[in-house]
Scaffold this motif. Structure first.
Motif, PDB file in Angstrom:
ATOM      1  N   ASN A   1       2.933   9.564   8.843  1.00  0.00           N
ATOM      2  CA  ASN A   1       2.071   9.229   7.737  1.00  0.00           C
ATOM      3  C   ASN A   1       1.932   7.723   7.543  1.00  0.00           C
ATOM      4  O   ASN A   1       0.835   7.179   7.600  1.00  0.00           O
ATOM      5  N   VAL A   2       3.060   7.031   7.362  1.00  0.00           N
ATOM      6  CA  VAL A   2       2.975   5.593   7.106  1.00  0.00           C
ATOM      7  C   VAL A   2       2.571   4.832   8.363  1.00  0.00           C
ATOM      8  O   VAL A   2       1.836   3.857   8.306  1.00  0.00           O
ATOM      9  N   MET A   3       3.024   5.329   9.515  1.00  0.00           N
ATOM     10  CA  MET A   3       2.723   4.632  10.748  1.00  0.00           C
ATOM     11  C   MET A   3       1.229   4.700  11.051  1.00  0.00           C
ATOM     12  O   MET A   3       0.619   3.707  11.404  1.00  0.00           O
ATOM     13  N   SER A   4       0.649   5.895  10.902  1.00  0.00           N
ATOM     14  CA  SER A   4      -0.765   5.993  11.252  1.00  0.00           C
ATOM     15  C   SER A   4      -1.606   5.216  10.237  1.00  0.00           C
ATOM     16  O   SER A   4      -2.605   4.617  10.591  1.00  0.00           O
ATOM     17  N   TYR A   5      -1.149   5.183   8.987  1.00  0.00           N
ATOM     18  CA  TYR A   5      -1.880   4.379   7.996  1.00  0.00           C
ATOM     19  C   TYR A   5      -1.823   2.902   8.370  1.00  0.00           C
ATOM     20  O   TYR A   5      -2.836   2.199   8.356  1.00  0.00           O
ATOM     21  N   ALA A   6      -0.620   2.454   8.727  1.00  0.00           N
ATOM     22  CA  ALA A   6      -0.449   1.045   9.085  1.00  0.00           C
ATOM     23  C   ALA A   6      -1.319   0.690  10.289  1.00  0.00           C
ATOM     24  O   ALA A   6      -1.926  -0.382  10.342  1.00  0.00           O
TER      25      ALA A   6
ATOM     26  N   VAL B   1       0.867  -1.170   0.000  1.00  0.00           N
ATOM     27  CA  VAL B   1       0.000   0.000   0.000  1.00  0.00           C
ATOM     28  C   VAL B   1       0.911   1.230   0.000  1.00  0.00           C
ATOM     29  O   VAL B   1       1.797   1.349   0.838  1.00  0.00           O
ATOM     30  N   ILE B   2       0.715   2.099  -0.969  1.00  0.00           N
ATOM     31  CA  ILE B   2       1.570   3.284  -1.062  1.00  0.00           C
ATOM     32  C   ILE B   2       0.828   4.515  -0.545  1.00  0.00           C
ATOM     33  O   ILE B   2      -0.237   4.869  -1.046  1.00  0.00           O
ATOM     34  N   CYS B   3       1.399   5.160   0.472  1.00  0.00           N
ATOM     35  CA  CYS B   3       0.879   6.449   0.927  1.00  0.00           C
ATOM     36  C   CYS B   3       1.645   7.511   0.160  1.00  0.00           C
ATOM     37  O   CYS B   3       2.814   7.324  -0.133  1.00  0.00           O
TER      38      CYS B   3
ATOM     39  N   MET C   1      -1.758  -1.190  -3.965  1.00  0.00           N
ATOM     40  CA  MET C   1      -2.821  -0.207  -3.758  1.00  0.00           C
ATOM     41  C   MET C   1      -2.156   1.149  -3.543  1.00  0.00           C
ATOM     42  O   MET C   1      -1.291   1.281  -2.689  1.00  0.00           O
ATOM     43  N   ILE C   2      -2.531   2.129  -4.337  1.00  0.00           N
ATOM     44  CA  ILE C   2      -1.869   3.428  -4.269  1.00  0.00           C
ATOM     45  C   ILE C   2      -2.861   4.502  -3.830  1.00  0.00           C
ATOM     46  O   ILE C   2      -3.834   4.785  -4.535  1.00  0.00           O
TER      47      ILE C   2
ATOM     48  N   ILE D   1       1.642  -7.280   4.477  1.00  0.00           N
ATOM     49  CA  ILE D   1       1.395  -6.011   3.789  1.00  0.00           C
ATOM     50  C   ILE D   1       2.510  -5.038   4.122  1.00  0.00           C
ATOM     51  O   ILE D   1       2.913  -4.903   5.277  1.00  0.00           O
ATOM     52  N   LEU D   2       2.991  -4.382   3.114  1.00  0.00           N
ATOM     53  CA  LEU D   2       3.982  -3.348   3.335  1.00  0.00           C
ATOM     54  C   LEU D   2       3.358  -1.999   3.011  1.00  0.00           C
ATOM     55  O   LEU D   2       2.950  -1.755   1.879  1.00  0.00           O
ATOM     56  N   VAL D   3       3.244  -1.165   4.045  1.00  0.00           N
ATOM     57  CA  VAL D   3       2.745   0.192   3.843  1.00  0.00           C
ATOM     58  C   VAL D   3       3.981   1.059   3.654  1.00  0.00           C
ATOM     59  O   VAL D   3       4.876   1.046   4.488  1.00  0.00           O
ATOM     60  N   SER D   4       4.035   1.781   2.549  1.00  0.00           N
ATOM     61  CA  SER D   4       5.299   2.431   2.219  1.00  0.00           C
ATOM     62  C   SER D   4       5.089   3.756   1.495  1.00  0.00           C
ATOM     63  O   SER D   4       4.023   4.021   0.951  1.00  0.00           O
ATOM     64  N   THR D   5       6.107   4.581   1.512  1.00  0.00           N
ATOM     65  CA  THR D   5       6.122   5.720   0.602  1.00  0.00           C
ATOM     66  C   THR D   5       6.721   5.213  -0.705  1.00  0.00           C
ATOM     67  O   THR D   5       6.945   4.013  -0.850  1.00  0.00           O
TER      68      THR D   5
END
Ligand code: ADP
Ligand code: MG
Length: 659
Positions: A488-493, A473-475, A552-553, A532-536
């Motif tokens: 950003n990525v932490m709160s999304y995760a 998942v790309i933030c 998912m972007i 799942i990898l939430v990433s920039t």
């Protein structure tokens, strides 16, 4: 003041400021004037609260209707207040800025500028800028430069410093003859520099960018011409043996897949080059997922079996690590020693590699810029390869070559440059193009959807995970004043974890992490320990995990098409059906049209050309594909006309200008 003077000579810059400027690479006045803005901010007319939608970046004129609240969150202090106009209210939130408490009082009116988010039904602006009405009107509609910053340097400080040297800028001579300027309708150099920092209006800025792009191309082409003259018919000091070719063929027969025609042709070109009387200088161009790594591996194999050392240089540690693991496995049967060399390794580890390279014990080294440091010496370097060439400059490529005695050079790039431009830009190289993707690949299924699709997307991801697959998942990268990347990525995760449940293993990654940390997280992902990898966008370059099937972007509308294509290229790398989900938060007609291009096509060349066609006039710095050549402004797609013009001028005036 002279261009070569230190910035300390500028009025208002003391020792301390000068030091922090230095950390941005700005030492002299010359450096300063070429420190271009990364964007421009235009403050728009305030709008009514009720007219705003999620993702809008807007100004609202509001009265403060609550007391200012400050509380301690888990990671930071949160200062917030409610503000409203006649049509609705917005919660304003600031992180780690407790001092703002005294800046606001109930009943006062401010203009708040920021991005609208929804928390439940409530509108929120995180880290908005704020102005008195009077000040806002003063700044409104002017284009304010926005610079890349580091701790200790503010945007205002850079702006002031550049204003301080305006007289120097105005006196800049033009190295182009007057005749060329008028004939080719180019802005003067000094005007262009002034306009790029303080644009009068959009058309003037566009002309300035064109002129600077032209300069960058011209200087590059003159350099390339010289390179070509120097390298024409250099003798081949590292011819490969017939035995190495046979072994390579046997290696190929043992692969779990058959090579595509494009891969075979590229390898045939390389084999011929490395056997010929002249040194190889070749570019392999192939879309993401076309299988360039195996081509590099085969070149390394032939080179090493013939008794020479080889080096593979990549732009990030993460990618270095991954190539190292893959190529080590491939080389195992041949008893060739493969080593990793990256900046984050301990001094001791590095020393071992240096020693083995010097003695010749190590046959293949894979790493980052660390390979071109002074300390690395080779015994017998026969082949140098750079992967994701567009991330390197020519200088770095040269330095790598200088580590050997005229080694063969192979560069690999996924940048889809049209052939007509490629032959100008890579004038000093031969080119092999890998056109097709491996046959077994299933076409990636794309969908462009709004935020209301999120729950379905999560459900879909969960299902893929239950089938053993993985997802990205790309933030989007955070914009100035929107909080940190980590946040950003932490709160999304965290949010994602709340939706999907404890069992789904989620990890996150962002650009500010230490390289070693990034490698570890990616390693866990590629080895299947995370789902799942939430990433920039740090994962954009080259990461390979064939088991990942969903990309998912978020905020897809914020990215350039070519970049989205690269991101999407992280899935569909194995035999599983893969999916790309583009979340279009801001559903403007323009973003719908742009994203539709991705939905309809998986072809990098086509996408690059469409990207160019569709890029709106407000988007001055799309994707700078051409990091390749150390261009700061020039974009080979967008400024293709300037590239051709520079080519003409370099042929006509090259000798005069080269001196
Ligand atoms: P890129 O060109 O983007 O660097 P890679 O070299 O990383 O692509 O290859 C992507 C994936 O495709 C890898 O998992 C690789 O093993 C696989 N691959 C490469 N060539 C083929 C082929 N001819 N058939 C099937 N799979 C292949
Ligand atoms: Mg690659």
């Amino acid at each position: 003041m002279n261009l070569t003077d230190g910035i300390i000579n500028i009025k208002g810059i003391g020792e301390k400021t000068a030091k922090s400027f230095n950390s941005l690479g700005i030492e002299t006045i010359d450096d300063l004037i070429h420190y271009y803005p990364r964007a421009y901010k235009t403050y728009t007319e305030p709008v009514s609260v009720s007219s705003t939608a999620e993702g809008d970046r807007v100004a609202v004129l509001c009265r403060i209707v609550s007391y200012v609240e400050t509380r301690k969150g888990r990671r930071y202090t949160i200062t917030s207040l409610s503000a409203a106009d006649d049509t609705g209210s917005i919660r304003m939130v600031w992180f780690n800025m407790p001092f703002l408490r005294s800046a606001f009082h109930k009943g006062e009116v401010f203009v708040f500028f920021g991005t609208i988010k929804y928390k439940g039904n409530m509108r929120v602006m995180e880290m908005p800028e704020f102005f008195t009405q009077f000040n806002y009107e003063k700044t409104m509609s002017s284009m304010q430069p926005v610079y890349h910053l580091k701790a200790g340097v503010t945007n205002g400080a850079i702006t002031r410093a550049i204003r301080g040297v305006l007289p120097v800028i105005e006196a800049l001579p033009d190295y182009l003859p007057e005749k060329v300027l008028s004939e080719k309708d180019l802005m003067s150099f000094s005007e262009a520099i002034k306009e790029i920092h303080f644009p009068e209006n959009e058309p003037a800025l566009k002309r300035a960018l064109k002129r600077i792009a032209f300069d960058e191309f011209l200087q590059f082409l003159i350099k390339i011409r010289k390179l070509r003259e120097d390298s024409v018919s250099l003798p081949n000091r590292h011819p490969i043996t017939g035995e190495s070719v046979l072994k390579r063929e046997a290696f190929e027969a043992g692969l779990p897949f058959t090579l595509t025609q494009g891969q075979k042709d590229a390898i045939a070109d390389i084999t011929k080059d490395m056997q010929s009387d002249f040194v190889m200088n070749r570019l392999i161009q192939g879309d993401v997922g076309s299988g360039k790594t195996i081509v590099a591996a085969e070149a390394l194999l032939m080179n090493s079996i013939s008794g020479y050392q080889g080096a593979l240089m990549v732009p990030t540690e993460v990618l270095a690590m991954q190539h190292f693991e893959d190529i080590s496995k491939l080389m195992k049967p041949y008893k060739l020693k493969v080593r990793l060399l990256t900046g984050s390794m301990s001094v001791k580890e590095k020393r071992t590699v240096y020693e083995e390279l010097k003695s010749g014990e190590c046959s293949i080294v894979i790493g980052t810029h660390a390979i071109i440091q002074d300390k690395t010496e080779f015994k017998n370097l026969g082949l140098v390869i750079t992967d994701e060439q567009h991330r390197f400059g020519v200088k770095q490529r040269d330095r790598l070559e200088e580590k050997g005695d005229m080694p063969h050079v192979l560069v690999m790039s996924a940048t889809p440059i049209p052939r007509t431009l490629a032959i100008i830009i890579y004038a000093d190289m031969d080119i092999s193009v890998i056109k097709e993707l491996p046959a077994e690949r299933k076409r990636i299924k794309n969908c462009v959807v709004g935020t209301d699709y999120r729950p379905s997307a999560y459900k879909f991801i969960k299902q893929q995970i239950s089938e053993g697959r993985q997802a990205y998942v790309i933030c989007p990268m955070v914009e100035e004043g929107e909080g940190s990347e980590l946040e950003n990525v932490m709160s999304y995760a965290e949010d994602l974890s709340a939706v999907l449940g404890e069992k789904v293993r989620i990890d996150y990654l962002h650009g500010r992490m230490k390289e070693s940390e990034k490698s570890e997280i990616l390693h866990k992902f590629t080895s299947g320990e995370t789902d799942i990898l939430v990433s920039t966008t740090v994962i954009e370059v080259g990461i390979n995990n064939p088991n990942a099937t969903v990309m998912m972007i978020e905020n897809a509308e914020r990215f350039g098409l070519a970049q989205l294509h690269q991101l999407r290229g992280r899935v569909g790398r194995g035999s599983y059906q893969s999916y790309a989900i583009f979340i279009n938060v801001k559903k403007s007609n323009e973003s719908i049209e742009r994203l539709k291009v991705l939905e309809d096509s998986n072809d990098g060349f086509f996408i690059a050309s469409e990207d160019l066609r569709l890029r709106g006039p407000g988007d001055f710095f799309g994707i700078r594909q051409s990091g390749d050549m150390d261009f700061r402004i020039a974009d080979i797609y967008k400024h293709a006309d300037m590239l051709r013009l520079a080519q003409d001028v370099s042929i006509e005036y090259g000798d005069v200008l080269a001196k």
